[in-house]
Design a protein around this motif. Structure first.
Motif, PDB file in Angstrom:
ATOM      1  N   ILE A  81     -12.955 -78.237 -46.768  1.00  0.00           N
ATOM      2  CA  ILE A  81     -12.848 -77.519 -48.032  1.00  0.00           C
ATOM      3  C   ILE A  81     -12.502 -78.545 -49.110  1.00  0.00           C
ATOM      4  O   ILE A  81     -11.474 -79.211 -49.014  1.00  0.00           O
ATOM      5  N   THR A  82     -13.351 -78.678 -50.112  1.00  0.00           N
ATOM      6  CA  THR A  82     -13.098 -79.597 -51.221  1.00  0.00           C
ATOM      7  C   THR A  82     -12.423 -78.824 -52.344  1.00  0.00           C
ATOM      8  O   THR A  82     -12.837 -77.718 -52.687  1.00  0.00           O
ATOM      9  N   THR A  83     -11.371 -79.428 -52.914  1.00  0.00           N
ATOM     10  CA  THR A  83     -10.605 -78.755 -53.960  1.00  0.00           C
ATOM     11  C   THR A  83     -10.063 -79.770 -54.961  1.00  0.00           C
ATOM     12  O   THR A  83     -10.014 -80.970 -54.675  1.00  0.00           O
ATOM     13  N   LYS A  84      -9.638 -79.276 -56.132  1.00  0.00           N
ATOM     14  CA  LYS A  84      -8.946 -80.104 -57.112  1.00  0.00           C
ATOM     15  C   LYS A  84      -7.515 -79.626 -57.293  1.00  0.00           C
ATOM     16  O   LYS A  84      -6.877 -79.934 -58.285  1.00  0.00           O
ATOM     17  N   GLU A  85      -7.000 -78.857 -56.345  1.00  0.00           N
ATOM     18  CA  GLU A  85      -5.634 -78.328 -56.423  1.00  0.00           C
ATOM     19  C   GLU A  85      -4.614 -79.466 -56.364  1.00  0.00           C
ATOM     20  O   GLU A  85      -4.899 -80.565 -55.903  1.00  0.00           O
TER      21      GLU A  85
ATOM     22  N   LYS B  13      -5.607 -81.322 -41.732  1.00  0.00           N
ATOM     23  CA  LYS B  13      -5.119 -82.505 -42.432  1.00  0.00           C
ATOM     24  C   LYS B  13      -5.864 -82.632 -43.752  1.00  0.00           C
ATOM     25  O   LYS B  13      -6.860 -81.953 -43.986  1.00  0.00           O
ATOM     26  N   THR B  14      -5.362 -83.500 -44.612  1.00  0.00           N
ATOM     27  CA  THR B  14      -6.018 -83.728 -45.898  1.00  0.00           C
ATOM     28  C   THR B  14      -6.743 -85.067 -45.854  1.00  0.00           C
ATOM     29  O   THR B  14      -6.355 -85.971 -45.124  1.00  0.00           O
ATOM     30  N   MET B  15      -7.789 -85.141 -46.644  1.00  0.00           N
ATOM     31  CA  MET B  15      -8.564 -86.373 -46.756  1.00  0.00           C
ATOM     32  C   MET B  15      -8.838 -86.594 -48.240  1.00  0.00           C
ATOM     33  O   MET B  15      -8.894 -85.650 -49.004  1.00  0.00           O
ATOM     34  N   ASP B  16      -9.027 -87.856 -48.656  1.00  0.00           N
ATOM     35  CA  ASP B  16      -9.498 -88.086 -50.017  1.00  0.00           C
ATOM     36  C   ASP B  16     -10.989 -88.405 -49.951  1.00  0.00           C
ATOM     37  O   ASP B  16     -11.584 -88.436 -48.880  1.00  0.00           O
TER      38      ASP B  16
ATOM     39  N   LYS C 230     -13.672 -89.145 -46.688  1.00  0.00           N
ATOM     40  CA  LYS C 230     -14.821 -88.276 -46.434  1.00  0.00           C
ATOM     41  C   LYS C 230     -16.084 -89.116 -46.274  1.00  0.00           C
ATOM     42  O   LYS C 230     -16.894 -88.876 -45.376  1.00  0.00           O
ATOM     43  N   LYS C 231     -16.225 -90.130 -47.119  1.00  0.00           N
ATOM     44  CA  LYS C 231     -17.402 -90.993 -47.006  1.00  0.00           C
ATOM     45  C   LYS C 231     -17.417 -91.700 -45.659  1.00  0.00           C
ATOM     46  O   LYS C 231     -18.455 -91.821 -45.023  1.00  0.00           O
ATOM     47  N   GLU C 232     -16.233 -92.181 -45.208  1.00  0.00           N
ATOM     48  CA  GLU C 232     -16.147 -92.821 -43.899  1.00  0.00           C
ATOM     49  C   GLU C 232     -16.534 -91.845 -42.793  1.00  0.00           C
ATOM     50  O   GLU C 232     -17.264 -92.191 -41.873  1.00  0.00           O
ATOM     51  N   ALA C 233     -16.029 -90.614 -42.876  1.00  0.00           N
ATOM     52  CA  ALA C 233     -16.332 -89.601 -41.857  1.00  0.00           C
ATOM     53  C   ALA C 233     -17.830 -89.320 -41.819  1.00  0.00           C
ATOM     54  O   ALA C 233     -18.403 -89.156 -40.743  1.00  0.00           O
TER      55      ALA C 233
END
Length: 90
Positions: A48-52, A74-77, A81-84
């Protein structure tokens, strides 16, 4: 900056609907949602991508973790995400 909530969940459409409903009731702003089946067909990865704000994301993580069909959150920046995504291609 976009932040990403990543969760490993049971691969069932009801799980996606429960998580979205939970976040919607909390007025959590979601920019995008994707759920992808893993190699183990019983599991899926939910992003889920968010700007919260970080505090709001922490609260959302605690709520999502309480759902029975969720194994980890968990959270990712954006960089993670690009690495994943690179690992998926390889």
């Amino acid at each position: 900056m976009n932040r990403i909530l990543f969760a490993e969940v049971n691969n069932q459409p009801e799980v996606l609907m429960r998580i979205i409903g939970l976040l919607r009731r909390r007025a959590f702003h979601m920019k995008s949602i994707s759920m992808v089946e893993t190699e183990n067909k019983a599991l899926a990865h939910l992003m889920i991508t968010t700007k919260e704000e970080p505090e709001s994301i922490e609260r959302a993580m605690l709520l999502i973790e309480k759902i029975v069909d969720v194994y980890k959150v968990k959270t990712m920046d954006e960089n993670m995400k690009k690495e994943a995504n690179l690992y998926k291609v390889m």
